[in-house]
Design an enzyme around this catalytic site. Structure first.
Site, mmCIF file in Angstrom:
data_model
loop_
_atom_site.group_PDB
_atom_site.id
_atom_site.type_symbol
_atom_site.label_atom_id
_atom_site.label_comp_id
_atom_site.label_asym_id
_atom_site.label_seq_id
_atom_site.Cartn_x
_atom_site.Cartn_y
_atom_site.Cartn_z
ATOM 1 N N GLY A 38 0.489 -5.093 0.629
ATOM 2 C CA GLY A 38 -0.599 -5.136 -0.351
ATOM 3 C C GLY A 38 -0.153 -5.713 -1.691
ATOM 4 N N ALA A 97 0.863 -1.183 0.000
ATOM 5 C CA ALA A 97 0.000 0.000 0.000
ATOM 6 C C ALA A 97 0.897 1.229 0.000
ATOM 7 C CB ALA A 97 -0.859 -0.007 1.256
ATOM 8 N N GLU A 141 -0.421 -9.328 -1.255
ATOM 9 C CA GLU A 141 -1.854 -9.624 -1.181
ATOM 10 C C GLU A 141 -2.484 -9.582 -2.573
ATOM 11 O OE1 GLU A 141 -2.316 -6.646 1.921
ATOM 12 O OE2 GLU A 141 -3.117 -8.178 3.262
ATOM 13 N N GLU A 146 4.075 -5.317 7.124
ATOM 14 C CA GLU A 146 3.267 -4.282 7.778
ATOM 15 C C GLU A 146 3.625 -4.111 9.258
ATOM 16 O OE1 GLU A 146 2.083 -6.711 5.835
ATOM 17 O OE2 GLU A 146 0.515 -5.948 4.505
HETATM 18 N N1 CO8 Z 1 4.592 3.291 -0.214
HETATM 19 C C1 CO8 Z 1 5.054 4.501 -0.632
HETATM 20 N N2 CO8 Z 1 6.272 4.670 -1.167
HETATM 21 C C2 CO8 Z 1 7.082 3.599 -1.264
HETATM 22 C C3 CO8 Z 1 6.673 2.315 -0.850
HETATM 23 C C4 CO8 Z 1 5.362 2.183 -0.293
HETATM 24 N N3 CO8 Z 1 4.875 1.001 0.095
HETATM 25 N N4 CO8 Z 1 7.689 1.455 -1.062
HETATM 26 C C5 CO8 Z 1 8.688 2.166 -1.614
HETATM 27 N N5 CO8 Z 1 8.325 3.459 -1.737
HETATM 28 C C6 CO8 Z 1 9.127 4.561 -2.285
HETATM 29 C C7 CO8 Z 1 10.213 5.005 -1.333
HETATM 30 O O1 CO8 Z 1 9.719 5.899 -0.367
HETATM 31 C C8 CO8 Z 1 11.207 5.629 -2.292
HETATM 32 O O2 CO8 Z 1 10.752 6.920 -2.622
HETATM 33 P P1 CO8 Z 1 11.822 8.153 -2.694
HETATM 34 O O3 CO8 Z 1 12.715 7.776 -3.832
HETATM 35 O O4 CO8 Z 1 10.963 9.328 -2.964
HETATM 36 O O5 CO8 Z 1 12.529 8.151 -1.385
HETATM 37 C C9 CO8 Z 1 11.075 4.777 -3.546
HETATM 38 O O6 CO8 Z 1 9.819 4.106 -3.444
HETATM 39 C C10 CO8 Z 1 12.159 3.715 -3.660
HETATM 40 O O7 CO8 Z 1 12.164 2.968 -2.451
HETATM 41 P P2 CO8 Z 1 13.477 2.776 -1.546
HETATM 42 O O8 CO8 Z 1 14.428 3.907 -1.743
HETATM 43 O O9 CO8 Z 1 13.036 2.471 -0.155
HETATM 44 O O10 CO8 Z 1 14.102 1.476 -2.265
HETATM 45 P P3 CO8 Z 1 15.032 0.374 -1.584
HETATM 46 O O11 CO8 Z 1 15.532 -0.465 -2.699
HETATM 47 O O12 CO8 Z 1 16.018 0.980 -0.658
HETATM 48 O O13 CO8 Z 1 14.034 -0.520 -0.655
HETATM 49 C C11 CO8 Z 1 11.982 -1.698 -0.175
HETATM 50 C C12 CO8 Z 1 12.998 -1.255 -1.256
HETATM 51 C C13 CO8 Z 1 12.640 -2.710 0.765
HETATM 52 C C14 CO8 Z 1 10.829 -2.366 -0.896
HETATM 53 C C15 CO8 Z 1 11.515 -0.450 0.628
HETATM 54 O O14 CO8 Z 1 11.107 0.539 -0.292
HETATM 55 C C16 CO8 Z 1 10.366 -0.725 1.543
HETATM 56 O O15 CO8 Z 1 10.572 -1.279 2.621
HETATM 57 N N6 CO8 Z 1 9.135 -0.317 1.149
HETATM 58 C C17 CO8 Z 1 7.968 -0.447 1.991
HETATM 59 C C18 CO8 Z 1 7.485 -1.860 2.032
HETATM 60 C C19 CO8 Z 1 6.289 -1.988 2.963
HETATM 61 O O16 CO8 Z 1 6.384 -1.723 4.149
HETATM 62 N N7 CO8 Z 1 5.143 -2.423 2.401
HETATM 63 C C20 CO8 Z 1 3.939 -2.589 3.171
HETATM 64 C C21 CO8 Z 1 3.110 -1.343 3.141
HETATM 65 S S1 CO8 Z 1 1.696 -1.408 4.197
HETATM 66 C C22 CO8 Z 1 0.597 -2.361 3.351
HETATM 67 O O17 CO8 Z 1 0.868 -2.830 2.280
HETATM 68 C C23 CO8 Z 1 -0.754 -2.554 3.984
HETATM 69 C C24 CO8 Z 1 -1.584 -3.555 3.207
HETATM 70 C C25 CO8 Z 1 -3.017 -3.526 3.572
HETATM 71 C C26 CO8 Z 1 -3.849 -2.676 2.667
HETATM 72 C C27 CO8 Z 1 -3.590 -2.878 1.176
HETATM 73 C C28 CO8 Z 1 -4.138 -1.741 0.374
HETATM 74 C C29 CO8 Z 1 -3.350 -1.417 -0.897
#
Ligand code: CO8
Length: 257
Positions: A108, A65, A111, A131
């Site tokens: 997500g 998400a 999912e 999450e």
């Molecule tokens: N949401 C918003 N932005 C994101 C997300 C995200 N989930 N994931 C990555 N980004 C963005 C980063 O903020 C970054 O943006 P910027 O360049 O502006 O800083 C860009 O994408 C690139 O990401 P990273 O620099 O972090 O890239 P890395 O290679 O260092 O890391 C990862 C990759 C490990 C995937 C890391 O980005 C990460 O941990 N992302 C978040 C993963 C996460 O926690 N996902 C779960 C989210 S909560 C959820 O899904 C709830 C589900 C229930 C509801 C579902 C409805 C859709």
């Protein structure tokens, strides 16, 4: 660039949908999920389409998400929007959907892959429900679908630690159908979809529903659903064609009627 960009290509009865928000690793904001649900419903109604492949980018299928969007929401927003209605629309798509996953399928994103009927993973794929690391838990089916897919102990481990599975682990744990080199993921998923697209479409749809019932109903109820779906197919032209072609030792011509 539109905030809800999804590319669509259709060829030989197979539609390929590509999520495209690369600057945020295909983070699923509400606009993207709504657009996806709209497109899937459209394709579900299109006679020319018999199977669907859903893919993302090289680095991420979808990293979950959109945390930026989630961070600004409260409980009442979820109820009022309603946030998960589009996920329900995706769940109800009758045609088979194959996820072609490279890179991250997290939260997500995992999912969404699990909402599909099969998953082809590239060697780079990483699956997880992280999450817990941001103070919440799965909300779009993760606790249910992951548990059904890999069992309670393993689902519990992934959901409570937030750790990611490699593609090979996901294969060993039964989450994905197969692992192929990244460069072949789309081709493999399209080939599988193409194979299914050759089959009688009504039987494919009813069989998909029946398999999904196995996850949702008691065995007794599931068997009843299966039998009724089976009877129903005997009113289709494709059933007559399939059996006639077998007896005449020729290839059947299925029309979806
Ligand atoms: N949401 C918003 N932005 C994101 C997300 C995200 N989930 N994931 C990555 N980004 C963005 C980063 O903020 C970054 O943006 P910027 O360049 O502006 O800083 C860009 O994408 C690139 O990401 P990273 O620099 O972090 O890239 P890395 O290679 O260092 O890391 C990862 C990759 C490990 C995937 C890391 O980005 C990460 O941990 N992302 C978040 C993963 C996460 O926690 N996902 C779960 C989210 S909560 C959820 O899904 C709830 C589900 C229930 C509801 C579902 C409805 C859709």
């Amino acid at each position: 660039m539109s905030e809800a960009r999804i590319m669509v290509e259709t060829k030989d009865h197979v539609a390929l949908l590509r999520l495209h928000r690369p600057h945020v690793l295909n983070a699923l904001n509400q606009a993207l999920v709504k657009r996806l649900a709209d497109l899937l419903e459209e394709l579900d109604r299109e006679d020319g389409v018999r199977a669907i492949v859903l893919t993302g980018g090289d680095k991420a299928f979808a990293a979950g998400a959109d945390i930026q969007e989630l961070a600004g929401m409260d409980a009442v927003d979820f109820v009022n929007r309603p946030y998960f209605a589009d996920w329900e629309r995706i769940r109800r798509v009758a045609k088979p959907i194959i996820a072609a996953v490279k890179g991250y399928a997290l939260g997500g994103g995992n999912e969404l892959a699990m909402c599909c009927d099969m998953i082809i993973a590239g060697e780079s794929a990483k699956f997880g429900q992280p999450e817990i690391n941001i103070g919440v838990m799965p909300g779009a089916g993760g606790t249910q679908r992951l548990t059904k897919a890999i069992g309670k102990a393993k689902a519990m481990e992934l959901i409570l630690t937030g750790r990611m599975l490699t593609a090979d682990e996901a294969l060993a744990w039964g989450l994905v159908n197969r692992v192929v080199p990244d460069g072949q993921v789309e081709e493999e998923a399209l080939a599988l979809a193409g194979e299914i697209a050759q089959k009688p479409p009504i039987a494919v749809r009813l069989a998909k529903q029946a398999v999904n019932r196995a996850q949702e109903l008691t065995v007794e109820q599931g068997l009843q659903f299966e039998q009724h779906a089976f009877y129903l197919l005997f009113s289709s032209e494709d059933q007559q064609e399939g059996m006639k072609a077998f007896m005449e030792k020729r290839k059947p011509q299925f029309k979806g009627k």
